[in-house]
Scaffold this active site. Structure first.
Site, short mmCIF file in Angstrom:
data_model
loop_
_atom_site.label_atom_id
_atom_site.label_comp_id
_atom_site.label_asym_id
_atom_site.label_seq_id
_atom_site.Cartn_x
_atom_site.Cartn_y
_atom_site.Cartn_z
N HIS A 12 -36.21 110.84 101.53
CA HIS A 12 -36.19 111.39 102.89
C HIS A 12 -36.80 112.79 102.91
O HIS A 12 -37.60 113.12 103.79
CB HIS A 12 -34.76 111.42 103.41
CG HIS A 12 -34.11 110.08 103.48
ND1 HIS A 12 -34.48 109.11 104.38
CD2 HIS A 12 -33.11 109.53 102.73
CE1 HIS A 12 -33.74 108.03 104.21
NE2 HIS A 12 -32.89 108.26 103.22
N LYS A 13 -36.39 113.63 101.95
CA LYS A 13 -36.96 114.98 101.85
C LYS A 13 -38.46 114.90 101.60
O LYS A 13 -39.25 115.65 102.21
CB LYS A 13 -36.30 115.75 100.71
CG LYS A 13 -34.89 116.24 100.96
CD LYS A 13 -34.44 117.09 99.79
CE LYS A 13 -33.04 117.65 99.98
NZ LYS A 13 -32.65 118.52 98.85
N ASP A 69 -33.27 123.43 97.89
CA ASP A 69 -31.87 123.02 97.99
C ASP A 69 -31.42 123.35 99.39
O ASP A 69 -31.86 124.35 99.98
CB ASP A 69 -31.00 123.71 96.95
CG ASP A 69 -29.69 122.96 96.72
OD1 ASP A 69 -29.61 121.76 97.06
OD2 ASP A 69 -28.74 123.56 96.18
N THR A 70 -30.58 122.50 99.93
CA THR A 70 -30.14 122.65 101.32
C THR A 70 -28.64 122.57 101.39
O THR A 70 -28.01 121.77 100.68
CB THR A 70 -30.76 121.54 102.20
OG1 THR A 70 -32.17 121.73 102.27
CG2 THR A 70 -30.19 121.58 103.61
N PHE A 168 -30.95 111.69 107.98
CA PHE A 168 -30.13 111.39 106.82
C PHE A 168 -29.10 112.50 106.64
O PHE A 168 -29.10 113.49 107.36
CB PHE A 168 -30.98 111.23 105.55
CG PHE A 168 -31.74 112.47 105.15
CD1 PHE A 168 -31.26 113.30 104.15
CD2 PHE A 168 -32.93 112.82 105.77
CE1 PHE A 168 -31.96 114.45 103.77
CE2 PHE A 168 -33.64 113.95 105.40
CZ PHE A 168 -33.15 114.77 104.40
N GLY A 169 -28.22 112.33 105.68
CA GLY A 169 -27.22 113.36 105.41
C GLY A 169 -26.29 113.55 106.59
O GLY A 169 -25.74 112.60 107.15
N ASP A 171 -27.11 114.58 109.55
CA ASP A 171 -27.87 114.58 110.81
C ASP A 171 -27.13 113.97 112.00
O ASP A 171 -27.25 114.47 113.12
CB ASP A 171 -29.22 113.87 110.62
CG ASP A 171 -30.22 114.71 109.85
OD1 ASP A 171 -29.89 115.87 109.51
OD2 ASP A 171 -31.33 114.21 109.57
N HIS A 196 -34.31 123.26 109.60
CA HIS A 196 -34.22 124.24 108.53
C HIS A 196 -35.29 124.00 107.47
O HIS A 196 -35.96 124.94 107.02
CB HIS A 196 -32.84 124.16 107.88
CG HIS A 196 -32.39 122.75 107.64
ND1 HIS A 196 -32.16 121.85 108.67
CD2 HIS A 196 -32.18 122.05 106.50
CE1 HIS A 196 -31.79 120.67 108.16
NE2 HIS A 196 -31.81 120.76 106.85
#
Length: 210
Positions: A12-13, A69-70, A168-169, A171, A196
């Site tokens: 996804h990233k 990194d997020t 994803f995540g 969201d 972001h």
């Protein structure tokens, strides 16, 4: 088109970043360079993890590379889950449903739902690639290597239930400031202009396009 490695196994990233940089760079995945290692992320901060991942590739492959990194930082939880966002619910991590369930439970009796997503990027350039660049970016030297650092932040709120099917995540439960929809409802085209990660990657791209 110049090539650069994005040190991630997250499809996804990778898709998000490739969409942002597609007109300027060929972004190689770890799979593209035949790296199938489980790169450690043991840092105490987002920057520590990003540098750790970029360093791993630079040291072993000798290529220009960036890593990110997020973290989702929730005001009422004193910045948690932060660096532990991907593994907030425990286990092996990256269980988005479990992470969202835990976060919603933690906030179920909380009126303050303010939060922010923050992405940090660490870029390492080989000597050959770096010779045409100035240092018009924040830098950090680790073990003799200089890393260029970039950050992107988007403010918003954690809603009370999941909405939307894209992204994803976290969201489906994150509603960015100025919008009535979650990231998962806005869709990737809009998210990739305001998120972001988009803001951090755009800073990276502006630097690389010198």
């Amino acid at each position: 088109m110049r090539k650069i490695v994005f040190a991630t196994n997250n499809k996804h990233k990778l898709e998000e970043v490739r969409n942002i940089l597609k007109d300027y760079f060929q972004v190689l995945s770890l799979n593209d360079i035949d790296c199938h290692d489980d790169i450690p992320e043991t840092g105490n901060t987002l920057y520590d993890n990003a540098i750790q991942k970029a360093s791993y590739i630079a040291e072993r492959y000798g290529m220009s590379v960036f890593a990110d990194d997020t973290g989702l930082e929730v005001d009422a939880l004193q910045g948690a889950p932060g660096v532990f966002s991907a593994r907030y619910a425990g286990g092996d991590g990256h269980d988005s449903e479990a992470n969202m369930k835990k976060l919603l439970h933690e906030l179920e009796n909380t009126a303050d739902r303010k939060a922010q997503f923050r992405t940090v990027i660490a870029l390492f350039l080989t000597a050959e690639d770096a010779e045409n660049f100035t240092t018009e970016a924040e830098t950090k030297v680790v073990e003799g290597r200089c890393y260029f650092l970039f950050e992107g932040i988007v403010q918003g709120n954690i809603i009370t239930e999941r909405r939307g099917g894209e992204g994803f995540g976290y969201d489906p439960i994150f509603q960015p400031e100025g919008y009535d929809l979650t990231f998962a409802e806005l869709g990737n085209d809009i998210k990739n202009t305001i998120s972001h990660r988009a803001r951090a990657v755009n800073k990276l791209a502006q630097f690389l396009m010198q």
